[in-house]
Scaffold this motif. Structure first.
Motif, short mmCIF file in Angstrom:
data_model
loop_
_atom_site.label_atom_id
_atom_site.label_comp_id
_atom_site.label_asym_id
_atom_site.label_seq_id
_atom_site.Cartn_x
_atom_site.Cartn_y
_atom_site.Cartn_z
N LEU A 188 6.07 12.72 -49.16
CA LEU A 188 6.00 14.08 -48.46
C LEU A 188 5.07 14.04 -47.14
O LEU A 188 4.52 13.35 -47.11
N PHE A 189 5.66 15.11 -46.33
CA PHE A 189 4.85 15.37 -45.16
C PHE A 189 4.21 16.71 -45.33
O PHE A 189 5.01 17.83 -45.47
N ILE A 190 2.85 16.67 -44.98
CA ILE A 190 2.21 18.17 -45.01
C ILE A 190 2.07 18.54 -43.66
O ILE A 190 1.18 18.19 -42.68
N ASN A 191 2.81 19.63 -43.10
CA ASN A 191 2.99 20.11 -41.94
C ASN A 191 2.01 21.35 -41.75
O ASN A 191 2.23 22.25 -42.53
N GLN A 192 1.07 21.26 -40.75
CA GLN A 192 0.11 22.05 -40.98
C GLN A 192 0.57 23.61 -40.38
O GLN A 192 0.16 24.56 -40.72
N ALA A 193 1.55 23.62 -39.49
CA ALA A 193 2.29 24.75 -39.06
C ALA A 193 3.71 24.42 -38.54
O ALA A 193 3.82 23.20 -37.93
N SER A 194 4.70 25.02 -38.45
CA SER A 194 5.89 24.56 -37.95
C SER A 194 5.89 24.40 -36.48
O SER A 194 5.06 24.82 -35.79
N TYR A 195 6.56 23.42 -35.93
CA TYR A 195 6.36 22.83 -34.39
C TYR A 195 6.72 24.30 -33.53
O TYR A 195 6.02 24.74 -32.60
N GLU A 196 7.79 24.69 -34.05
CA GLU A 196 8.23 26.11 -33.35
C GLU A 196 7.05 27.13 -33.19
O GLU A 196 6.97 27.80 -32.16
N GLY A 197 6.70 27.30 -34.50
CA GLY A 197 5.47 28.22 -34.48
C GLY A 197 4.06 28.23 -33.57
O GLY A 197 3.94 29.23 -33.00
N VAL A 198 3.87 26.81 -33.68
CA VAL A 198 2.71 26.52 -32.69
C VAL A 198 3.08 26.87 -31.16
O VAL A 198 2.35 27.29 -30.29
N ALA A 199 4.15 26.05 -30.95
CA ALA A 199 4.53 26.25 -29.43
C ALA A 199 4.66 27.73 -29.14
O ALA A 199 4.23 28.13 -28.10
N LYS A 200 5.34 28.52 -29.82
CA LYS A 200 5.75 30.02 -29.66
C LYS A 200 4.49 30.62 -29.35
O LYS A 200 4.02 31.58 -28.49
N ALA A 201 3.38 30.50 -30.36
CA ALA A 201 1.98 31.04 -30.28
C ALA A 201 1.30 30.52 -28.80
O ALA A 201 0.79 31.56 -28.20
N LEU A 202 1.58 29.40 -28.34
CA LEU A 202 0.75 29.04 -27.12
C LEU A 202 1.73 29.81 -25.88
O LEU A 202 1.02 30.27 -25.11
N VAL A 203 2.78 29.58 -25.75
CA VAL A 203 3.63 30.22 -24.81
C VAL A 203 3.48 31.73 -24.91
O VAL A 203 3.38 32.39 -23.69
N GLU A 204 3.60 32.24 -25.86
CA GLU A 204 3.65 33.65 -25.99
C GLU A 204 2.31 34.43 -25.37
O GLU A 204 2.28 35.34 -24.49
N ASN A 205 1.43 33.73 -26.03
CA ASN A 205 0.06 34.35 -25.55
C ASN A 205 -0.54 33.94 -24.13
O ASN A 205 -0.96 34.64 -23.37
N ALA A 206 0.08 32.80 -23.71
CA ALA A 206 -0.31 32.38 -22.16
C ALA A 206 0.60 33.32 -21.31
O ALA A 206 -0.12 33.66 -20.25
N ALA A 207 1.85 33.42 -21.74
CA ALA A 207 2.51 34.30 -20.92
C ALA A 207 1.87 35.88 -20.76
O ALA A 207 1.99 36.49 -19.73
N ALA A 208 1.40 36.18 -21.96
CA ALA A 208 0.79 37.58 -21.99
C ALA A 208 -0.48 37.78 -20.89
O ALA A 208 -0.66 38.57 -19.77
N GLU A 209 -1.17 36.62 -20.86
CA GLU A 209 -2.48 36.33 -19.84
C GLU A 209 -1.92 36.41 -18.64
O GLU A 209 -2.59 36.81 -17.70
N LEU A 210 -1.06 35.71 -18.14
CA LEU A 210 -0.41 35.24 -17.05
C LEU A 210 0.06 36.70 -16.37
O LEU A 210 -0.22 36.76 -15.05
N LYS A 211 0.71 37.38 -17.39
CA LYS A 211 1.14 38.78 -16.57
C LYS A 211 -0.27 39.42 -16.46
O LYS A 211 0.16 40.23 -15.33
#
Length: 385
Positions: free
Chosen positions: A163-186
């Motif tokens: 079994l692999f215990i994944n802390q959060a989906s890869y897509e979910g972590v990347a989206k949280a980073l990009v989405e919030n960075a984009a909001a700050e950049l704007k």
């Protein structure tokens, strides 16, 4: 950054679990869950090595990527919580926890420890893999000896673990980073009419989770919503400092010196490891010729304690980070290892149950801890890890 996590955090875990959304505490008693109920047919079909573990001490070895770093220290607290919970419920469990020092976080160091545990005949191993492919032959060797294998934080090759215990989906972590960075950049005047250049600080090219976040960030910035965030040159704009703290700080300083306003500068930097994100905040403060705080964005993946001072400093452009409940990650890894060793679950199970986290779904050999946590000035002081 190397602050030792102590056992007192166990007392606050229910609160932390509620806040993260990735490990929500249940209003239940604190005893360990009863072994999963199986039918007679399921019992007779269970492999012999699973049946033989019943009624004997279960030895579980936990191998982090490194020791002496607060992310992995928090995982250790969770692992120890799981072992204590099982012992308090009357189960005979022995927990072994060891890993390479922070400045020696290599596959070979992990293999050396694994070989010792294989020789001891432990029942299960939970490992955060430094190198997915390089460690897999040793994990397969352990499997051949009847040892159950759980990976957590960073996976091995799928056929080298149960079994692999994944802390959060890869897509979910990347989206949280990009989405919030984009909001700050704007907020700072950037956007489709004023694009930005980004840089990414990983660790090594063999880290499965870090490279998956890297890949997903790059895919997201190709979409119409975020294509004004550009990775101009992967060879020069993706950094791989390894696990050495001095080298991480050095490369973070180099990146900060490249940041500022203008087409030839970097406006947004992602530190996607628990060492690189704080290093960006630290090196910004140490820089003698720093870019204006209102012209750049820093962010990344790290524990709340590692980011707190930067997030709360109005003169630092690191205003948010992304993580998950790290203690729950260590807890779930040990619980999964125990339940595999006793035969309560198998690699083909679709669900496992623990007292702290309740029911966790298993999909194709992967247990997802939960959604990522976005750490901001509004919540960073609510955590103590």
């Amino acid at each position: 950054m190397k602050k030792r996590i102590t056992a007192l955090f166990a007392a606050g875990i229910l609160v932390v679990g509620t806040l993260t959304g990735c490990g929500k505490a249940k209003d239940t008693d604190t005893s360990a869950p009863a072994p999963a109920q199986t039918t007679k047919d399921e019992q007779s079909a269970a492999p012999a090595d699973q049946k033989d573990t019943q009624g004997k001490k279960i030895k579980i070895a936990v191998l982090p990527k490194m020791k002496g770093e607060n992310y992995w220290d928090a995982c250790q607290v969770g692992a120890e919580d799981a072992a204590k919970e099982l012992k308090d419920a009357g189960y005979d469990v022995e927990l072994l926890y060891d890993g390479p020092p922070q400045d020696q976080a290599t596959n070979q160091k992990q293999v050396d420890l694994l070989e010792g545990w294989i020789a001891q005949g432990v029942d299960a191993v939970a490992v955060g893999c430094v190198d997915a492919s390089a460690i897999s032959p040793t994990l397969k060797k352990a499997q051949e000896k009847g040892i159950k294998i759980v990976t957590f934080d960073s996976d091995s090759e799928p056929d080298a673990r149960d079994l692999f215990i994944n802390q959060a989906s890869y897509e979910g972590v990347a989206k949280a980073l990009v989405e919030n960075a984009a909001a700050e950049l704007k907020e700072k005047g950037y956007g489709p009419e004023n694009p930005v250049n980004i840089a990414i600080m990983g660790q090594t090219k063999t880290d499965t989770n870090v490279e998956a976040w890297n890949s997903n960030i790059q895919e997201l910035i190709k979409t119409d919503e975020y294509n004004w965030m550009k990775l101009q040159n992967p060879d020069s704009d993706i950094y791989y400092p390894g696990a050495d703290e001095v080298e991480t700080q050095t490369q973070a300083g180099t990146l900060i010196s490249r940041m500022g306003e203008g087409a030839d500068k970097i406006q947004c930097a992602f530190g996607i490891t628990s060492m690189t994100a704080p290093a960006l905040g630290s090196q910004y403060e140490a820089s003698t010729n720093k870019p204006p705080v209102d012209k750049i964005v820093l962010t990344g993946v790290a524990t709340p304690n590692a980011l707190k001072s930067y997030i709360l400093n109005e003169q630092n452009p690191l205003k948010f980070g992304v993580l998950w409940n790290t203690m729950d990650l260590g807890y779930l890894a040990v619980q999964a290892a125990y339940q595999l060793a006793t035969g309560d679950i198998t690699a083909d199970s679709t669900q496992m149950t623990t007292t702290r986290l309740g029911a966790s779904s298993i999909n194709g050999g992967e247990v997802l801890l939960g959604d990522p946590l976005v750490i901001t000035k509004d919540n960073v002081e609510q955590f103590d890890y």
